[in-house]
Structure formats: structure tokens, C-alpha cells
Design an enzyme around this catalytic site. Structure first.
Site, PDB file in Angstrom:
ATOM      1  N   CYS A  84      43.374 113.750 -19.301  1.00  0.00           N
ATOM      2  CA  CYS A  84      44.458 114.182 -20.180  1.00  0.00           C
ATOM      3  C   CYS A  84      44.845 113.246 -21.310  1.00  0.00           C
ATOM      4  O   CYS A  84      45.024 113.705 -22.434  1.00  0.00           O
ATOM      5  CB  CYS A  84      45.680 114.556 -19.352  1.00  0.00           C
ATOM      6  SG  CYS A  84      46.115 113.361 -18.098  1.00  0.00           S
ATOM      7  N   HIS A 145      52.427 111.751 -21.883  1.00  0.00           N
ATOM      8  CA  HIS A 145      51.372 110.912 -21.306  1.00  0.00           C
ATOM      9  C   HIS A 145      50.544 110.194 -22.360  1.00  0.00           C
ATOM     10  O   HIS A 145      49.330 110.018 -22.235  1.00  0.00           O
ATOM     11  CB  HIS A 145      50.458 111.747 -20.393  1.00  0.00           C
ATOM     12  CG  HIS A 145      49.684 110.913 -19.413  1.00  0.00           C
ATOM     13  ND1 HIS A 145      48.529 111.353 -18.812  1.00  0.00           N
ATOM     14  CD2 HIS A 145      49.920 109.668 -18.925  1.00  0.00           C
ATOM     15  CE1 HIS A 145      48.074 110.420 -17.994  1.00  0.00           C
ATOM     16  NE2 HIS A 145      48.906 109.386 -18.041  1.00  0.00           N
TER      17      HIS A 145
END
Length: 343
Positions: A84, A145
Site C-alpha cells: 500500500c 499511510h
């Protein structure tokens, strides 16, 4: 035939979307260039066959299927990485993640002695900054993130408003991160709110659309679902070990039914967002883009692809992608043309 000038730029995003707004612009009745709203919806760890239009066998996704019927569905669309953090960095900047030193996922526990304070530092060339320069309002709603320091926050990269979780994952119902600290933020302020994370993201997306009917906008809806912890919205629970990753051999592991429930809940969220566009008379204007960050996890269905997230086999990097743009993209198209978030 679908032209790369229209579609691939819209999917490579940073440079591409900016180009698609300029070449060729449509003109409104008042003689001003028509700037389409942009709704970018990203899911986390969804399998290639977790959507009806991609062959799902046990998941109901009527709203994503509607999006596919009204736009173009890519069968050969590739993420720029297998996890990710790097995929998100490439999407926001339009540049390969190696340029920023974020080839691997950031720690779930913030800065570490080994990784230091790595993250995506502010750049004048990010997707939201490019669109802000053309008068767009911008919002990031969901998973980030990409860093923990202020200079790595959504505002530093050009988002006006953001409701986000900083870490890689958190408990969907209680919202603590891997260290047990609350991990929901309203702009730069930590907040504690009740509700299922997927629903909280959806509601803020719907609210943002309603508040920006008179100004072009980019809304980046970044669902952390169906990534672990595999918690259903209809079953109160506390994620094991501050939402740690559960493997098949764990005694308290999750099931495929849990994953299916999470996918169906986020599909309902997509339906709510499309309904908000319809309700406010915006349905004919926006580019709606749906994709997933990387290949599916172990509870996902990657049929017919081999392997999953973390690998460079097809199951790790080939992902669903759908684009709807009324008046510019013909409805109901399925294309095997190779495409990627980076070209």
C-alpha cells in the site's frame, strides 16, 4: 476505441488528470471551460474477483457493477507496487515511489529506529496541488499511510480537508492503531467518534459532495476495507491484539464470510456516493474512478490470477479499475488494453 489521451491519463492521475482537464476542454453555456468533478475511490487489499463484474461468485456488489455498466472496465490494469505505501505514493505524485524512498510499507507503529521518519514529503507536483491550482476544492477521506510527520500529512500534499487514519490499519469499531492509540483524525486533530470506519468515510464523502455543488472538487475516498482486521459492520467486536494481522492458522482467525461482508458494506458506501452525485444534480459532470491499491489478501478471491498481495505475480499487482465519465467515455465498455497508475 478508447484513447490513452482520455483514459490512461485519467488513471495515471497526477499528470494525466491535469492534462485531461486542459486537452480538450468542454465549454459550458456561459462560455467557460467545464471542469469536471473528480471522485477517486480506492479500496484496500480487495481481490480481483471480489466484484460482480469481475466474476465474483459469493459477493454482491450492485453499485460497483452499476459503475462498470456506465463506464469502462479494465481487465488488465496494474498497480505500481505490491503493497500500500508505494502504490499510494505513486498515485498522489504521479511519480515512481523509488524517487521518494517509500518502496516498502511504512511501519504501523510510526517512526522506527530502522526506518526513521520515512514518508512522502510535501511536493509542489502532487495531484491535489495541480487541481488546486485550477480552482478545485480537495479532500482526502480515509487511509493515508504515507507518513506521520506534519510535513507528510495530507495538508502538506495539497488537500484542503481530510478525515483520515494515519496508520496501516486500525480496529474498525474502536479505532485504536497497533499501539492502542486512537487513530482517527479530523484534519490535524485526533478525534474519537463512534461508528464503523467504512461508514464514517462514506458519510464524510457524502457531506463533502453536498457542500461543494458550486465549485469543482477532487474527493479521494480511500477505504481501508477490506484490509484486516476482518471485522463485520453488523457484529460488534474488538480486534485481536490491537488489530494485528491474523493468519489462517491463528486460533481466532477470520473467515471468507467476514471479508465478503466488508466488501458488500463498502459497495453500499459507493452506492451512497453515487446517490449523492445524483441527488445534487452532479451525475453528468464528474469523472468517477474506482480501483484497488494492490492485489488481494488471503481471504480475497483473486480468480483467475495466481498468488496475492506482496508478490509480483499477477495476483499481487493486477487490480480492478473502472472509470465513468458521461459524455466522454462510452458506457458498457470492457477493455483488455494494458493500463497502469504509472505509464
Amino acid at each position: 476505441m478508447l484513447l490513452p489521451r482520455v483514459l490512461v491519463p485519467a488513471l495515471t492521475l497526477a499528470a494525466g488528470l491535469a492534462s485531461s482537464l486542459v486537452v480538450p476542454p468542454r465549454v459550458s453555456a456561459q462560455g467557460a471551460p467545464d471542469r469536471p468533478n473528480i471522485v477517486l475511490i480506492i479500496t484496500d487489499d480487495m481481490g480481483y474477483a471480489d466484484i460482480g463484474s469481475y466474476g465474483a461468485r459469493d459477493v454482491r456488489t450492485p453499485h460497483l457493477d452499476r459503475l462498470a455498466c456506465e463506464g469502462v472496465r479494465f481487465t488488465d490494469f496494474y498497480a505500481n507496487a505490491t503493497t500500500c505505501t508505494p502504490t499510494r505514493a505513486g498515485l498522489i505524485t504521479g511519480r515512481y515511489q523509488q524517487r521518494y524512498g517509500v518502496e516498502q510499507p511504512l511501519s504501523a507503529d510510526g517512526p522506527t529506529p530502522v526506518a526513521g521518519d520515512r514518508g512522502l514529503d510535501a511536493s509542489p507536483y502532487s495531484l491535489p496541488r495541480l487541481l488546486k491550482s485550477r480552482g478545485y476544492a480537495t479532500a482526502l477521506l480515509g487511509k493515508w499511510h504515507l507518513g506521520f510527520r506534519p510535513e507528510q500529512s495530507p495538508i502538506a500534499l495539497g488537500f484542503d480537508r481530510f478525515f483520515w487514519l494515519k496508520s496501516v490499519y486500525h480496529d474498525y469499531l474502536q479505532h485504536p492503531d497497533s499501539r492502542g492509540a486512537p487513530d482517527l483524525w479530523e484534519n490535524d486533530t485526533r478525534v474519537e467518534v463512534s461508528g464503523y470506519t467504512t461508514d464514517l468515510i462514506t458519510q464524510r464523502a457524502v457531506d463533502f459532495i453536498g457542500a461543494h455543488t458550486q465549485i469543482p472538487f477532487l474527493i479521494d475516498v480511500v477505504y481501508n476495507a477490506p484490509q484486516w482486521p476482518f471485522q463485520r459492520s453488523d457484529a460488534p467486536s474488538v480486534a485481536v491484539g490491537n488489530a494485528r494481522f491474523l493468519r489462517p492458522a491463528d486460533s481466532l482467525t477470520s473467515t471468507r464470510a467476514d471479508d465478503v461482508s466488508m466488501v458488500e458494506r463498502l459497495d453500499q458506501g459507493v452506492g451512497a456516493i453515487l446517490a449523492a452525485l445524483d441527488r445534487h444534480g452532479l451525475a453528468r459532470n464528474p469523472i468517477v474512478i474506482f480501483t484497488n491499491d494492490n492485489g488481494g489478501e488471503w481471504l480475497s478471491d483473486n480468480t483467475p490470477l495466481f498468488n496475492r498481495k506482496w508478490t509480483t505475480w499477477e495476483g499481487g499487482i493486477r487490480v480492478p479499475a473502472i472509470v465513468r465519465w458521461p459524455g466522454r467515455i462510452r458506457a458498457g465498455i470492457v477493455t483488455g488494453r494494458w493500463a497502469s497508475r504509472r505509464t
